[in-house]
Design an enzyme around this catalytic site. Structure first.
Site, PDB file in Angstrom:
ATOM      1  N   CYS A 134      -9.249  -4.026   3.216  1.00 55.49           N
ATOM      2  CA  CYS A 134      -8.556  -5.309   3.079  1.00 55.49           C
ATOM      3  C   CYS A 134      -8.042  -5.787   4.442  1.00 55.49           C
ATOM      4  CB  CYS A 134      -7.430  -5.184   2.053  1.00 55.49           C
ATOM      5  SG  CYS A 134      -6.773  -6.756   1.511  1.00 55.49           S
ATOM      6  N   HIS A 243     -10.015  -2.130  -2.874  1.00 53.77           N
ATOM      7  CA  HIS A 243      -9.085  -1.064  -2.495  1.00 53.77           C
ATOM      8  C   HIS A 243      -9.390   0.278  -3.159  1.00 53.77           C
ATOM      9  CE1 HIS A 243      -5.908  -3.507  -0.459  1.00 53.77           C
ATOM     10  NE2 HIS A 243      -6.595  -4.466  -1.036  1.00 53.77           N
ATOM     11  N   GLU A 245      -8.173   3.099  -2.389  1.00 53.76           N
ATOM     12  CA  GLU A 245      -6.971   3.947  -2.437  1.00 53.76           C
ATOM     13  C   GLU A 245      -6.121   3.701  -3.683  1.00 53.76           C
ATOM     14  OE1 GLU A 245      -7.215   1.209  -0.940  1.00 53.76           O
ATOM     15  OE2 GLU A 245      -5.317   0.239  -0.504  1.00 53.76           O
TER      16      GLU A 245
END
Lengths: 286, 779
Positions: A134, A243, A245
């Site tokens: 991002c 994302h 994570e």
């Protein structure tokens, strides 16, 4: 920041617990691709020595999540501060999402000049695995480590959703755990995620197989060619808008459609596992 | 050109003593004659201009709660020892703090930012988030999630296209930049909010018991430090004037600029404060919100040792031309005030420098009992801080039950003879109309602009019944949060409406499997100087206090927002109720859950599961979405709150979740049973087959009641058939009525919701109707 540090303090204990838990979970779940083989277990123990630097700029938000992903995958997260003059012996780097320097001027435009970026640019050129997520992706394009740029979403709004991706290049150090054409699901959240590049660059990206992920199903922000992530020519630097994570831990990931109804989708952890496996292979650990 | 130098004689305390008869324009500051006289009595002289500015903001409705304070005491009066059991800090501090075990505590509060959000929707909504987050931080907590409660006028009104996207973008901009997951909230549309939208924001924080901070400045000699953003000219007089006056047409332009937020500054400030907490450098902490330095200094002093001295010229300014009075009133965002022991000062400075946060030591704590403020050696303020912060005027405003209330209540669905569908085809049309009513329609256009993933602790978020976040990553301990208000019900009966707000939040939290522990509220009402509105407020407060007693939940804090009206008094009828918003008591319930990753979701998860309806259905259509969507009707009385059934349902839902027998649970509220079923189907596109005959026979109701009634204390649960006997055992144990009404069946293109003998609606068709309402209006 403080959370990362306190987690590090507990690390020895936590890591042992995690190892145990992870092993039990995998055996219990009985899912073939996560059953602990001898080799994997061996790798897992060695992985703990891999240091993954997680960079924090003022305004970075997802550093705690990124550190958690690294830890859950078995490696060791190292907090790096934007003013640091060294990478603290990191073996790989994650530039986490957020709004570094408040997105002032242009996303990633100021972070690109932070002291630590010099080191990262050198390391990237030397082949170190770098993952920009991002805002991290935006910083990597601003730093010219990756081609193209990220512009305001075509619908002009911030968007947060679970996003399907198609794996287009499974041969990078961040994606070797995936199959070509595999469909994965991880969260997406951005205001400026529309990937753009000129025709020549796009042609080159295609020819050199640098388009690593494409949006699958729908294009959430108007990115050219449905591009969600690209890598550099060597393949060690990967930037992507969605994302990974945020999809690393059962219960807190994405909806995987399983009967439990819990948010058990954890495709994101495989990015880190890929990098660990790649590094262990290179180090001669089979 | 010779620059003209502005010469201005500062009005000092000495000058105030020597010129007792100097006229002061207290009315322009919003003070009434009696209040001005009272200030003179307190001081024994006329106030200096700076003192006048301070009292005017501190005694404004927004800061002093002068109209509601007398009635708010009921929350305290109706508190039992059992309710206080888990309460570490109750009402009166920046936010209440609740013990959730294992040494963890949580703090949460909901606050309004209504008026600024109408004037400047983007910044108004954004700074609303910023303000509540600082409130939570002031308790020593780490902010971990936010929620928003939004109320707008008619979705298709031209002005809605100005207000709604900007409010949502403002919340998204600020909240997303802070890295706080937005885990839920509510959106309601009603014409009464057209000229006065409601923008409430809730923040949740977590802390270890030992990290608890109170705002009081204790410790003689402690340094008083102002840190964060610099003080500028924004929002001056905002608190007293903007937040307590109506939007008059053609009235004087008393609208100072809305504050402008900088979420990046706030994010850095949060990180800086968290590090200061962990290094224990701060003694007392206070955020600067409404009334800026005036409020922070007088509150900190009044709650602490009672004395404080401030040098105003040390305040770092963004605009050097600000007068001392303006500095005192400025509402510049992203500022905090700390009281720091002298031996911890160096540490404070190190941490502030590390985060590049500017700070200024502007004074020190003393035990003089006076708040003194100097500017360039001149004394501008010398007051007892409690007279500004604590002992503000209290009004027992007159109120009475409005005459129109009986008229409204008498016009029930039956009396007004509203047509019910006479054929299955007509019924299907009603279903689709209810499903596409803005209050029922998908809110994804709004919620998809909020980040709910950040921090990686979110187990459930919208559109689930409650947001669920993990607090302790080692044990999985966490909390569930839900807020609710139904302004249509509250208009029909403010007392019952407030109870319903609580009952619905309570069941929402229970659906996830969490045990409800505490309550916060945001009471949004009209002009308290009108008897009718005041009656609504008093009724709602008493109703909520009674309801809390029934459920044994403490109110830990909250906010009252008054003067939510449009139009001048002249345009209003005698009762003053025209132009007033529907009374809106927003109630938030917080519950504790031991393992958040096991929280029960609300959408169907698999085919072949049995669908049960828990609770009784009565023919309660007054004030329902059905009445609104089909007949544009509001009248009658709201559904009955039967506490034993609410409590029993909650116990049963929590038990089912703990033992893991129930797959999904979803409460039945706005839009009735059919809405609940559709929402459960939409999540994964899993259809269902339902037979209403047993329900209609048992509860002696017709098709329309069965589908659309909004009776309270109900939930739909879906369960693997092999666990049915356990579920029914639990229901029997708590005397919760249960009835199997169908099974889940069909996925993908074939999926539909079939009600036996009535209709069979494909999910795709229904979902496109339900999902397109808000996007179509906004695009």
């Amino acid at each position: 920041m403080s959370e990362v540090y306190s987690l590090l303090e507990d690390e020895e204990k936590t890591l042992n617990e995690l190892r145990q838990q992870n092993r039990l979970d995998r055996i219990k779940s009985g899912e073939s691709d996560v059953v602990m083989t001898r080799t994997r277990e061996y790798q897992f123990i060695h992985a703990a020595s891999i240091r993954v630097g997680v960079v924090v700029f003022p305004g970075t938000l997802d550093d705690v999540d990124a550190a958690r992903a690294v830890r859950l995958a078995g490696a060791r997260p190292i907090p790096l501060w934007h003013n640091d003059a060294s990478l603290s012996n990191s073996d790989a780097i994650i530039l986490a999402g957020g709004f570094s320097y408040g997105d002032y001027l242009r996303t990633g435009a100021i972070a690109r000049f932070a002291p630590i970026m010099e080191k990262i640019i050198d390391a990237a050129k030397g082949g170190m695995p770098i993952l920009g997520i991002c805002n991290g992706f935006q910083i990597l394009t601003e730093a010219h480590l990756l081609p193209g740029a990220l512009a305001r979403n075509d619908h002009q709004k911030f968007i947060c959703k679970e996003q399907m991706l198609e794996v287009n290049n499974e041969n990078t150090c961040w994606t070797n755990d995936f199959e070509f054409n595999e469909k994965i699901k991880i969260p997406l959240k951005n205001g400026e995620g529309r990937y753009i590049a000129d025709k020549r660059t796009l042609q080159e990206l295609n020819e050199k197989n640098q388009i690593v992920f494409r949006y699958y199903g729908d294009n959430p922000n108007g990115s050219v060619g449905n591009i969600a992530g690209v890598c550099n020519e060597k393949g060690n630097v990967l930037g992507l808008m969605p994302h990974p994570e945020h999809a690393v831990e059962p219960g807190f990931g994405v909806d995987d459609g399983s009967v439990s109804g819990f948010r058990n989708g954890t495709d994101g952890i495989r990015f880190i596992r890929s990098m660990i496996a790649d590094m262990l292979t290179q180090a001669g650990v089979k | 050109m010779v620059e003209q130098k502005r010469v201005r004689v500062l009005d000092t305390v000495d000058l105030a003593k020597s010129t007792p008869d100097k006229p002061q324009d207290f009315e322009a500051l919003g003070l009434r004659v009696e209040e001005y006289e009272q200030i003179k009595v307190i001081l024994g002289r006329r106030p200096s201009d700076s003192e006048l500015a301070m009292y005017s903001v501190m005694w404004s409705e927004h800061c002093s709660y002068k109209s509601s304070k007398f009635h708010l005491r009921k929350f305290g009066e109706k508190m039992t020892p059992k309710m206080e059991e888990n309460l570490l800090v109750g009402m009166g501090e920046n936010a209440g703090v609740v013990d959730i075990g294992d040494g963890w505590a949580v703090t949460f509060k909901v606050e309004s930012h209504n008026h600024p959000s109408f004037v400047e929707p983007f910044q108004g909504a954004a700074t609303g988030v910023g303000g509540i987050v600082r409130d939570i931080m002031a308790m020593g907590a780490k902010p971990i999630a936010v929620m928003d409660q939004l109320r707008f006028g008619n979705l298709n009104h031209p002005d809605s296209k100005r207000v709604i996207p900007q409010v949502v973008a403002g919340i998204a901009h600020y909240g997303n930049c802070l890295g706080l997951p937005n885990i839920g909230g509510e959106v309601e549309f009603d014409p009464s909010f057209q000229g006065n939208p409601l923008v409430n924001a809730l923040c949740l924080g977590a802390l270890r018991h030992e990290d608890l901070h109170l705002s009081g400045a204790k410790g003689d000699g402690n340094a008083v430090i102002l840190f964060g953003a610099r003080t500028g000219g924004d929002g001056i007089g905002g608190a007293s004037i903007l937040a307590s006056d109506t939007f008059e047409e053609g009235g004087p332009a008393k609208r100072p600029s809305v504050q402008v937020g900088d979420p990046f500054m706030e994010k850095v400030l949060i990180e800086c404060c968290l590090e200061m907490f962990s290094e224990e450098v701060i003694d007392g902490l206070q955020d600067l919100g409404a009334a800026g330095i005036s409020c922070a200094t007088s509150e900190m002093a009044a709650m602490g040792d009672g004395g404080m001295h401030i040098n105003l010229d040390r305040v770092l300014l963004r605009d050097p031309s600000l007068t001392p009075e303006e500095i005192l009133m400025s509402e510049s965002q992203e500022r905090m005030m700390a009281s720091v022991r002298q031996d911890r000062l160096a540490e404070f400075i190190t941490i502030a420098n590390r985060w590049d946060v500017e700070y200024a030591i502007i004074g020190e704590v003393n035990n003089s009992g006076r708040l003194t403020i100097d500017h360039k050696g001149l004394r501008l303020v010398d007051i007892d801080p409690a007279t500004a912060a604590v002992d503000s005027p209290v009004y027992k405003r007159p109120y009475s039950r409005p005459i129109w209330q009986d008229y409204l209540n008498s016009h029930t669905v039956q009396i007004d003879d509203l047509d019910k569908a006479k054929s299955p085809a007509a019924l299907e049309q009603h279903v689709l109309k209810v499903l596409s009513h803005p209050n029922v329609a998908s809110k994804e256009w709004i919620t998809s602009q909020y980040d709910h993933f950040v921090q990686g602790n979110t187990a459930l978020a919208m559109p689930d019944d409650a947001g669920v976040v993990r607090i302790d990553s080692k044990t999985g301990l966490g909390v569930a949060l839900s807020t609710d208000a139904n302004s249509r019900f509250a208009k029909l009966d403010p007392r019952e409406g407030a109870k319903i707000s609580l009952a619905e939040s309570f069941i929402n939290v229970s659906c996830t499997g969490a045990k409800p522990l505490a309550v916060t509220d945001c009471l949004n009402f009209g002009n308290p100087e009108h008897r009718d509105t005041m009656w609504q407020l008093v009724e709602a407060i008493e109703g909520l206090a009674d309801a809390c007693l029934e459920l044994e939940l403490p109110v830990t804090g909250g906010n009252v927002s008054l003067y939510n009206v449009t139009g001048t008094p002249k345009n209003q009828d005698e009762s003053g109720i025209n132009g007033s918003i529907n009374p809106t008591p927003v109630v938030g319930v917080l519950g504790k859950i031991n393992d958040v990753s096991r929280a029960t979701p609300s959408g169907f998860v698999a085919e072949g599961h049995s669908i049960y309806l828990l609770g009784h259905t009565l023919p309660e259509l007054d004030g329902s979405i059905w009445a609104a969507a089909i007949h544009d009707h509001l009248g009658g009385v709201p559904p009955v709150v039967f506490w034993p059934q609410i409590r029993a349902l909650s116990y049963a839902l929590i038990d089912m979740s703990r033992v893991g027998f129930v797959s999904t649970a979803h409460d039945v509220s706005q839009g009735g049973l059919i809405t609940t079923l559709f929402e459960s189907c939409f999540r994964r596109g899993i259809g269902c087959k339902v037979d209403l005959t047993p329900l209609k026979m048992r509860d002696k109701i017709d098709d329309t009641d069965a589908l659309f009634s909004e009776s309270l204390g109900r939930a739909v649960v879906a369960i693997d058939p092999k666990n049915e006997k356990f579920m029914t055992l639990i229901c029997k144990q708590y005397s919760v009525p249960f009835l199997k009404i169908g099974v889940t069946s069909g996925v993908g293109d074939d999926a539909s919701l079939e009600v036996d003998g009535l209709f069979d609606i494909e999910l795709d068709r229904a979902k496109s109707r339900w999902g397109s309402v808000i996007p179509d209006a906004m695009n």
